[in-house]
Design a protein around this motif. Structure first.
Motif, mmCIF file in Angstrom:
data_model
loop_
_atom_site.group_PDB
_atom_site.id
_atom_site.type_symbol
_atom_site.label_atom_id
_atom_site.label_comp_id
_atom_site.label_asym_id
_atom_site.label_seq_id
_atom_site.Cartn_x
_atom_site.Cartn_y
_atom_site.Cartn_z
ATOM 1 N N TYR A 79 0.834 -1.202 0.000
ATOM 2 C CA TYR A 79 0.000 0.000 0.000
ATOM 3 C C TYR A 79 0.864 1.245 0.000
ATOM 4 C CZ TYR A 79 -2.715 3.827 1.865
ATOM 5 O OH TYR A 79 -3.265 5.064 2.060
ATOM 6 N N PHE A 80 1.856 1.250 0.884
ATOM 7 C CA PHE A 80 2.694 2.445 0.955
ATOM 8 C C PHE A 80 3.535 2.609 -0.311
ATOM 9 C CE2 PHE A 80 1.668 2.365 5.476
ATOM 10 C CZ PHE A 80 1.422 3.701 5.683
ATOM 11 N N ALA A 81 3.984 1.486 -0.851
ATOM 12 C CA ALA A 81 4.738 1.565 -2.107
ATOM 13 C C ALA A 81 3.854 2.128 -3.209
ATOM 14 C CB ALA A 81 5.252 0.185 -2.487
ATOM 15 N N TRP A 82 2.618 1.646 -3.257
ATOM 16 C CA TRP A 82 1.689 2.125 -4.285
ATOM 17 C C TRP A 82 1.431 3.618 -4.125
ATOM 18 C CZ3 TRP A 82 -3.232 4.265 -3.817
ATOM 19 C CH2 TRP A 82 -3.899 4.450 -5.024
ATOM 20 N N LEU A 83 1.192 4.001 -2.878
ATOM 21 C CA LEU A 83 0.942 5.403 -2.597
ATOM 22 C C LEU A 83 2.153 6.231 -3.013
ATOM 23 C CD1 LEU A 83 -1.255 7.114 -1.409
ATOM 24 C CD2 LEU A 83 -0.317 6.760 0.847
ATOM 25 N N GLY A 84 3.336 5.676 -2.775
ATOM 26 C CA GLY A 84 4.559 6.370 -3.163
ATOM 27 C C GLY A 84 4.649 6.561 -4.652
ATOM 28 N N VAL A 85 4.399 5.475 -5.408
ATOM 29 C CA VAL A 85 4.476 5.559 -6.864
ATOM 30 C C VAL A 85 3.457 6.560 -7.383
ATOM 31 C CG1 VAL A 85 4.037 4.283 -8.983
ATOM 32 C CG2 VAL A 85 5.410 3.260 -7.198
ATOM 33 N N TYR A 86 2.270 6.491 -6.833
ATOM 34 C CA TYR A 86 1.191 7.380 -7.276
ATOM 35 C C TYR A 86 1.580 8.834 -7.023
ATOM 36 C CZ TYR A 86 -3.459 9.569 -7.048
ATOM 37 O OH TYR A 86 -4.536 10.394 -7.208
ATOM 38 N N THR A 87 2.056 9.091 -5.809
ATOM 39 C CA THR A 87 2.427 10.457 -5.463
ATOM 40 C C THR A 87 3.584 10.947 -6.318
ATOM 41 O OG1 THR A 87 1.722 9.971 -3.216
ATOM 42 C CG2 THR A 87 3.045 11.925 -3.529
ATOM 43 N N GLN A 88 4.536 10.059 -6.529
ATOM 44 C CA GLN A 88 5.700 10.418 -7.339
ATOM 45 C C GLN A 88 5.256 10.813 -8.743
ATOM 46 O OE1 GLN A 88 8.464 7.256 -6.958
ATOM 47 N NE2 GLN A 88 10.023 8.276 -8.204
ATOM 48 N N LEU A 89 4.340 10.011 -9.317
ATOM 49 C CA LEU A 89 3.911 10.291 -10.681
ATOM 50 C C LEU A 89 2.976 11.489 -10.738
ATOM 51 C CD1 LEU A 89 3.592 6.801 -12.287
ATOM 52 C CD2 LEU A 89 4.956 8.703 -13.076
ATOM 53 N N LEU A 90 2.435 11.883 -9.593
ATOM 54 C CA LEU A 90 1.609 13.097 -9.607
ATOM 55 C C LEU A 90 2.465 14.334 -9.840
ATOM 56 C CD1 LEU A 90 -1.028 12.600 -6.770
ATOM 57 C CD2 LEU A 90 -1.474 12.971 -9.176
ATOM 58 N N ILE A 91 3.766 14.227 -9.556
ATOM 59 C CA ILE A 91 4.636 15.404 -9.707
ATOM 60 C C ILE A 91 4.659 15.885 -11.167
ATOM 61 C CG2 ILE A 91 6.987 16.258 -9.450
ATOM 62 C CD1 ILE A 91 7.255 14.292 -7.064
ATOM 63 N N PRO A 92 5.012 15.016 -12.139
ATOM 64 C CA PRO A 92 4.962 15.515 -13.525
ATOM 65 C C PRO A 92 3.567 15.953 -13.944
ATOM 66 C CG PRO A 92 5.363 13.142 -13.470
ATOM 67 C CD PRO A 92 5.551 13.652 -12.085
ATOM 68 N N ALA A 93 2.544 15.205 -13.478
ATOM 69 C CA ALA A 93 1.176 15.563 -13.883
ATOM 70 C C ALA A 93 0.825 16.952 -13.382
ATOM 71 C CB ALA A 93 0.193 14.526 -13.351
ATOM 72 N N SER A 94 1.195 17.240 -12.124
ATOM 73 C CA SER A 94 0.797 18.560 -11.625
ATOM 74 C C SER A 94 1.642 19.642 -12.262
ATOM 75 C CB SER A 94 0.871 18.612 -10.097
ATOM 76 O OG SER A 94 1.960 17.910 -9.608
ATOM 77 N N ASN A 129 -1.471 14.223 -0.902
ATOM 78 C CA ASN A 129 -0.841 12.925 -0.673
ATOM 79 C C ASN A 129 0.440 13.025 0.128
ATOM 80 O OD1 ASN A 129 -2.890 11.970 -2.134
ATOM 81 N ND2 ASN A 129 -1.666 10.964 -3.698
ATOM 82 N N VAL A 130 1.172 14.114 -0.092
ATOM 83 C CA VAL A 130 2.404 14.276 0.673
ATOM 84 C C VAL A 130 2.087 14.271 2.165
ATOM 85 C CG1 VAL A 130 4.226 15.901 1.208
ATOM 86 C CG2 VAL A 130 3.660 15.432 -1.161
ATOM 87 N N ILE A 131 0.974 14.930 2.508
ATOM 88 C CA ILE A 131 0.551 14.915 3.914
ATOM 89 C C ILE A 131 -0.016 13.546 4.272
ATOM 90 C CG2 ILE A 131 -0.950 16.046 5.590
ATOM 91 C CD1 ILE A 131 -0.936 18.453 3.562
ATOM 92 N N GLU A 132 -0.815 13.009 3.373
ATOM 93 C CA GLU A 132 -1.526 11.744 3.624
ATOM 94 C C GLU A 132 -0.562 10.619 3.998
ATOM 95 O OE1 GLU A 132 -4.826 11.139 3.358
ATOM 96 O OE2 GLU A 132 -4.759 8.956 3.519
ATOM 97 N N ILE A 133 0.544 10.525 3.244
ATOM 98 C CA ILE A 133 1.495 9.437 3.522
ATOM 99 C C ILE A 133 1.971 9.527 4.963
ATOM 100 C CG2 ILE A 133 3.744 8.481 2.958
ATOM 101 C CD1 ILE A 133 3.392 9.182 0.143
ATOM 102 N N ARG A 134 2.342 10.762 5.371
ATOM 103 C CA ARG A 134 2.873 10.918 6.735
ATOM 104 C C ARG A 134 1.787 10.608 7.770
ATOM 105 N NH1 ARG A 134 7.494 10.666 4.148
ATOM 106 N NH2 ARG A 134 6.911 11.643 2.205
ATOM 107 N N LEU A 135 0.570 11.111 7.493
ATOM 108 C CA LEU A 135 -0.504 10.870 8.455
ATOM 109 C C LEU A 135 -0.791 9.379 8.581
ATOM 110 C CD1 LEU A 135 -3.124 13.679 7.781
ATOM 111 C CD2 LEU A 135 -1.589 13.420 9.722
ATOM 112 N N ASP A 136 -0.861 8.703 7.435
ATOM 113 C CA ASP A 136 -1.103 7.263 7.458
ATOM 114 C C ASP A 136 -0.003 6.559 8.239
ATOM 115 O OD1 ASP A 136 -3.441 7.277 6.144
ATOM 116 O OD2 ASP A 136 -2.704 6.451 4.269
ATOM 117 N N ALA A 137 1.221 6.964 7.967
ATOM 118 C CA ALA A 137 2.341 6.317 8.639
ATOM 119 C C ALA A 137 2.233 6.518 10.138
ATOM 120 C CB ALA A 137 3.657 6.894 8.115
#
Lengths: 860, 860
Positions: free
Chosen positions: A197-212, A590-598
């Motif tokens: 889950y965290f890996a997926w969230l990481g990949v998703y967040t990472q790929l949001l960078i170029p998209a944004s 998501n940047v916040i979400e990952i930390r909160l989830d963790a």
């Protein structure tokens, strides 16, 4: 926030002998009514597990006082514990037998049991050291250095520390927002499923960078070109004095189009050719994201040694005990088939009707908000106060969106509960089946809930309003609402941004942080309520780790976490054509979400059972389905909601000069005010000389033979819109397929490593073969055996090579390389096997919370 | 047709000792120039393989006389053979050393080598008997009895017979046309890859049965309703005297629409609402077919014990030696990387440009035929003979389609060769890579070739013809062709049926039967040409099986077989909306095709190397891609080629009565003959009073302000057509996804069997564990060892359980259950490993033909 575990010494992680580690803690909650006498029998189990014989106080004799069910529970508990011992586990209880309240039983899983379970689950173990990475990857590592979390060393020492103290973990997870996640550590501590889950969230967040980033560029392009855009300039041009037909019956006056200049300019920010490019880009982004995740998953599977896992998972059938309703039905073996046949049909029927009912509920909520908007705007328009009148649109839109948001948040919680209830009715056969059905249902309901109002604004609003002289009315009195003069896209954009940002802010703050805190408080308060003298007792001796862990909130699965992200993914992919900043907002969240989830996982929840998983399961299918759906939605948004196609049609079919000049005039039809129905014309007008007013539609003028019918332009534009949908959809689908085809599923370094490993294995086999041959030869020559009997018996020794090297190591060797752990998966496999037997009710009362502190890395 | 093998005794299948079976036969073709002296050295290889020491005459000393390359060949051969011996194979040669011509080396693979290779390939072996099937499946067996091939017994005895005589096989394969194929026997004899091909063909043919039945029903519906169809009745009605504009300039006269009555009625057979239903049905049929095949594949994988194979195949890298061009380049190890870097780029460039060139060639061929049609019809129209004039359309269409067919057949062969050539230029890294690239390229070229003329008729013909007074001309003189008055659909139908049926008939008869026969004749003739005295010699002693097999045609892969079927699948799926009888023709063809293929494989070809394969590889992707493509093509055919949408639009938007009456009038536009350009009007007309003629288009009438512009109806119909495409495409795509989701990939009985096996395995493990524990206990109690040291060493014995039970059996036990065979896969793995070494040219001259008769089922 200093967590309790910091206060503890390591001693609590061990049995009283200080040698055997606590791997699991069972909690049995004893009510007051029963008196229990302990120590009548003594089970002596001798196990060759490292320190001779172990005597375990096990037997509990029960006097049934008040509730026979309670007494049965104790018997079941006894049998359950006996089976655990039979399976080779070791047990320790508190010496004092408490009369009521929670009592804790610590379990230790000896090496022998671990390795047997590892065999069953075919857990792979490394047989050799990793080769040094090639040059280019070393360069990559250098470049990435500042983004790596500050973990002392990602080697053995860290792993060892991890298994001792758990607060260390938290430090890494916080790290800093710009650092990579320590996915490997997460997996070691929480198991593969949460790691994924965290890996997926990481990949998703990472790929949001170029998209944004591209989204910001597209937005900037809109800002930059707003002053060059001919249509919005024409709308703002006060000389082109288009007299528009009134927006409501009677009380509303004719108005000038130039007053809508602001929304026209705002529309251009989101409704420009760059948006079309962005929609295509984002569809390909979705394809890239899915492919990228596949690769990451395969990398993780490789580095976590899960490559051979698949078949195991698919084929284990288990009965989902935690769900009380039907676990009782199923407990009786003979009833089972009957239950399956008889109870499924009504379950399905209730399911379908409930889901339809929920859909109806969602639609009525949306319709309610529409009615609210219509009624309130009509009332405000009738108000004599001029200030109220001028703010109609802003007030109504803002309040309506907030109502929408609140409704969504409330229904979201309700639907989550309803989905669980409905899935329980279905009696799914396996745990993974249960999860799948639950997720599908919850997704369907929550998806409808979150997107219904947005779909309405995008595709339906303003399309059923009729035309001047022939308006459509709801409740006989209220005209259907129309879009703002700048087009529906700007309203869609407002709706999207408020719902998306609001939902995330509120769900993150209130639901993810507030409610768990509240629950914890309630639990603590309940615990206090029971006994006063006990607190005294607690103050006397330091609380054990398991006492503290018991106060934490139980882990309730990853479904809510994933669901939140998937719904967000919908905002990012489905309507991105109307709101290019969506990826940016998602990224920030998501940047916040990952930390909160963790933080939540580490400090707020009991340590979850580690579950082996090879992939993210049905979520991937949902993601890919949404990707497909987003293509058609974006195609429709661009061609029907935005003005992109009418502009193109005007420019290439109707414009005299080939420019956009005259576009606004072209889109406005004429209406002869004498054709108003009685009472619909403005009662008092400062433009009393008006004979013809304009309205936004492609219809024949009053002087045509087919007055007010759809004009040829209407059909031509419609054809162009539809052609664009076909073109866009098929082009993007083809490009997505191409992207999926071009990006190989298996990363090159992984496939090469697999090849190397295979070659190595073949080499080893061949060498062994040769040695064996020589051995045989020398045997034959020395002993001179008469017959060659079975020359292939020697093959046996070569076979267990892969496993034996790992498993053959002595247990408990802390510096060893072997990574066999007592994963929760193996443990739950155990309990599953046991719950097949008649006593499968045992798990209900005996909630099994693995002790947060007790490390299961016995071999590390 | 009595094949030679019938004449032989079984003795030829063994070495001269009569005990060791011939597993492979190597052929070395010696030219005349070299004299070879044999027997200078003797390699003595002692192997413990069942019958003591084996002396093999191996060494050949070579005198280089004429051609040094030839001599090198002999040296390479020697090294190759030495390596075979080193790997444990045994060899036998003819005692007499022949000076030139083919010489045969028989190979025997001993049990030891077989089992070692089985280990490498992880070939699964059965560990227990199959359970009796449940009741319902036994009922199924009963029902299917008459369709089962007459194989004496599908048990051990059959298998044994199979390994002895191969003519028996042929009997089953012929069987009868209504019987199931003996897929298991095919797989045993030819290997998994060919077995999968026949299984796939079987599934495809089987599923064609319902498709063709529905197709016949749809066609019958067309026949039945032709007399009730209002539009065709109106066209045939001589009272509705529509005077049509002339079909060519000058020489052609005005004509009455009622003369086109025949084509109108014929069109209705294929262009009716049932066709829309059929198109949807066939799209779902494609989805069902793909899912059904997936299930069948998994069943076969399970019953053929291939479930664990995947990773092995993906990761073996081999150099594709048979292709001479670059195998020479690659042979030098150092050059390899350079070759990869330097030689790939131009290869790719040549590839792309060649493919584009071929596309151009195809398009020019299509265009050539169009020009032929235009020119010939113009010339024939000018002819003074009235009979010629009346037959213009029939003659031109028929000849043009036949020309198309011939061009397709010729280009098909050319493209096949070009694809091989282009793939060799690309230097793909693995054999499977080579195959994939080849298939993709060949498919692309052949697909374009077969479908380009059909696409032209479906979507382009008649759309660029212009309108009366403004025709489009090619070469300044010839008017672009139009469709027949009944619509383009009937022409599409003719084109499709002739190309499909003609292609299959000719390819089946000429290419699949005629050409191999011819090749065989040429080979035989060549063999005769070499020596006369040798024939005498041959007559003296009976020819060995390998001599006879050598005269057969070598196997050239399954690609052509699959390709033919895939192209046919295109006819069945892509344009099914225009030709509902396509599945029927495909079915008829395939019933014959299966038998012909079987006959070819058994009697015409050398026995192919058995290759392990888990699936049909890239063909599945191509099939699924075609399925997706067919949805959009069918959507376009229905909405643009057929008259379905205009009819609907007329009925619901324009018809006064709500019926189809007046539809023909509605579709015809008016043209004022005074607007003809000079010379375009008919020079002499028997309808001289004509002032207005009609033509099929939606345009404004001459008296409108926008005379001859597209009318509003045109745009409305266009919008409706496009909307239908979107609706159809998305609906069908959704339904296909649903079908794929509803049909589980793994058949239920298989998944249950897997579950049972797993439970069994766990049971066995647990029992073993217990026994071991007791053993240990008794050991400790008797010997009283002081330390418990390594209690887990005992685990070793439990590990090889699955494999050892099968492999541990004595070799050659004919009645045993073990099914380890020396599959060609294991053998080619061997040769691959050896061809990595510098001597990898050896394979080129030494064509390895496995002996048809020599059975490889040593353990059966």
């Amino acid at each position: 926030v200093g967590t309790p575990s910091r206060l503890l010494e390591n001693s609590c992680q061990f049995f009283s002998d200080g040698r055997r580690k606590v791997d699991y803690v069972l909690v049995f909650y004893q009510r007051k009514q029963i008196s229990v006498r302990g120590g009548d029998r003594l089970h002596r189990l001798s196990r060759s597990a490292g320190d001779g014989e172990v005597c375990v106080d096990l037997a509990v004799e029960v006097e049934l006082e008040a509730d026979p069910a309670e007494g049965e529970m104790v018997l079941i508990r006894e049998e359950f514990e006996a089976r655990l011992l039979e399976a080779g586990l070791e047990m320790e209880r508190d010496t004092e037998v408490r009369v009521y309240g929670p009592s804790f039983t610590r379990l230790h899983v000896p090496w022998q049991v671990l390795s047997r379970e590892a065999e069953f689950l075919k857990i792979k173990v490394p047989t050799k050291k990793v080769r040094p990475p090639p040059l280019y990857s070393r360069v990559c590592v250098k470049v990435n250095q500042p983004f790596q979390p500050n973990i002392p060393q990602l080697g053995h020492s860290t792993t060892k520390q991890l298994s001792h103290c758990f607060s260390r973990d938290k430090l890494h997870l916080y790290g800093a927002f710009y650092k990579y996640q320590p996915v490997d550590l997460i997996r070691k501590y929480f198991g593969e499923k949460i790691g994924l889950y965290f890996a997926w969230l990481g990949v998703y967040t990472q790929l949001l960078i170029p998209a944004s980033m591209v989204g910001i560029i597209v937005f900037c392009y809109g800002c930059y070109t707003v002053d060059m855009d001919v249509p919005s300039l024409e709308m703002c041009d006060k000389q082109q004095n288009f007299t528009m037909c009134p927006l409501c019956d009677g009380v509303c006056d004719y108005w000038h189009l130039s007053t809508a200049c602001g929304t026209a300019r705002a529309s251009h920010l989101f409704d420009n050719p760059a948006t079309v490019f962005f929609a295509i880009f984002m569809s390909l982004w979705v394809a890239t994201f899915l492919e990228h995740w596949k690769r990451r998953q395969i990398s993780l599977n490789h580095s976590w040694d899960l490559t051979g896992l698949e078949e195991e998972e698919v084929n284990t059938i288990t009965y989902h005990t935690p769900h009380l309703f039907w676990s009782i039905l199923v407990s009786n073996g003979n009833l089972h088939v009957l239950v399956l046949l008889m109870d499924r049909l009504p379950g399905y029927l209730i399911n379908i009707s409930s889901i339809l009912f929920m859909f109806g509920l969602t639609f009525s909520a949306v319709f309610g908000v529409i009615v609210y908007r219509i009624v309130v705007s009509a009332l405000m328009a009738m108000s004599p106060d001029p200030e109220t009148k001028s703010n109609v649109r802003v007030t109504v839109t803002a309040t309506a969106v907030i109502i929408n948001l609140v409704v969504i948040l409330i229904l979201d919680e309700i639907y989550g509960a309803v989905a669980v209830w409905l899935t329980e009715l279905e009696i799914p056969r396996t745990e993974s089946n249960f999860e799948q059905h639950l997720i599908l249902k919850a997704f369907l309901l929550k998806f409808m809930n979150a997107y219904a109002p947005i779909f309405y604004v995008a595709f339906f609003k303003g399309r059923f309003a009729g035309r001047p002289g022939d308006y459509v009315y709801v409740f006989n009195d209220y005209r259907m609402e129309e879009c703002a003069p700048g087009g529906c896209l700007i309203e869609l954009c407002i709706q999207l941004s408020i719902i998306m940002v609001g939902k995330q802010l509120i769900q993150n703050n209130v639901f993810e942080i507030g409610i768990p805190k509240l629950k914890k408080l309630i639990r603590a308060w309940k615990g206090k309520g029971i006994s006063l003298e006990e607190r005294e007792e607690q103050r006397a001796r330091p609380p054990q780790q398991w006492n503290l862990d018991y106060t934490l909130v139980p882990f309730e699965g990853l479904t809510p976490e994933y669901m939140e992200m998937i719904i967000q993914f919908g905002f990012v992919s489905l309507f991105v054509a109307s709101f290019p900043l969506a990826p940016l907002f998602a990224l920030l969240n998501n940047v916040i979400e990952i930390r909160l989830d963790a933080k939540k996982f580490v400090t707020e929840l009991r340590r979850p059972d580690a579950v082996q998983a090879k992939d993210i399961g049905i979520w991937y299918n949902i993601l890919s389905g949404m990707g497909k759906f987003s293509v058609i939605i974006n195609a429709f948004v661009i061609s029907f909601t935005s003005d992109f196609i009418p502009r193109l049609v005007y420019q290439y079919m109707y414009s005299q000069t080939g420019t956009m000049h005259g576009f606004i005039d072209h889109t406005l039809s004429h209406f002869n005010v004498s054709n108003f129905r009685p009472g619909n014309a403005p009662t008092s007008s400062y433009l009393s000389e008006t004979t013809v007013c304009r309205y936004k539609d492609y219809r024949e003028p009053p002087w045509s033979a087919e007055a007010y019918q759809f004009s040829k332009t209407y059909w031509a534009v419609l054809a162009a819109r539809l052609a664009f949908v076909i073109l866009f959809q098929n082009l993007v689908m083809f490009l997505s397929l191409l992207v999926a085809w071009v990006i190989p599923d298996v990363p090159k370094n992984i496939s090469e490593q697999l090849k190397r490993e295979k070659t190595l294995l073949v080499d080893v086999f061949l060498r062994e073969e040769k040695e064996k041959f020589h051995l045989l030869q020398s045997l034959f020559s020395s002993k001179d055996l008469p017959s060659q009997g079975h020359p292939d018996t020697a093959h046996f020794r070569t076979l267990p090579l892969g496993l034996s090297q790992g498993l053959g190591q002595p247990p408990g060797g802390e510096g060893g390389e072997s990574r066999v752990r007592c994963r929760a998966a193996s443990f739950s496999q155990f309990t599953r096997q046991m719950s097949m037997s008649p006593s499968n009710n045992a798990g209900r009362q005996m909630s099994m919370s693995p002790s947060n502190d007790a490390a299961r890395h016995t071999a590390v």
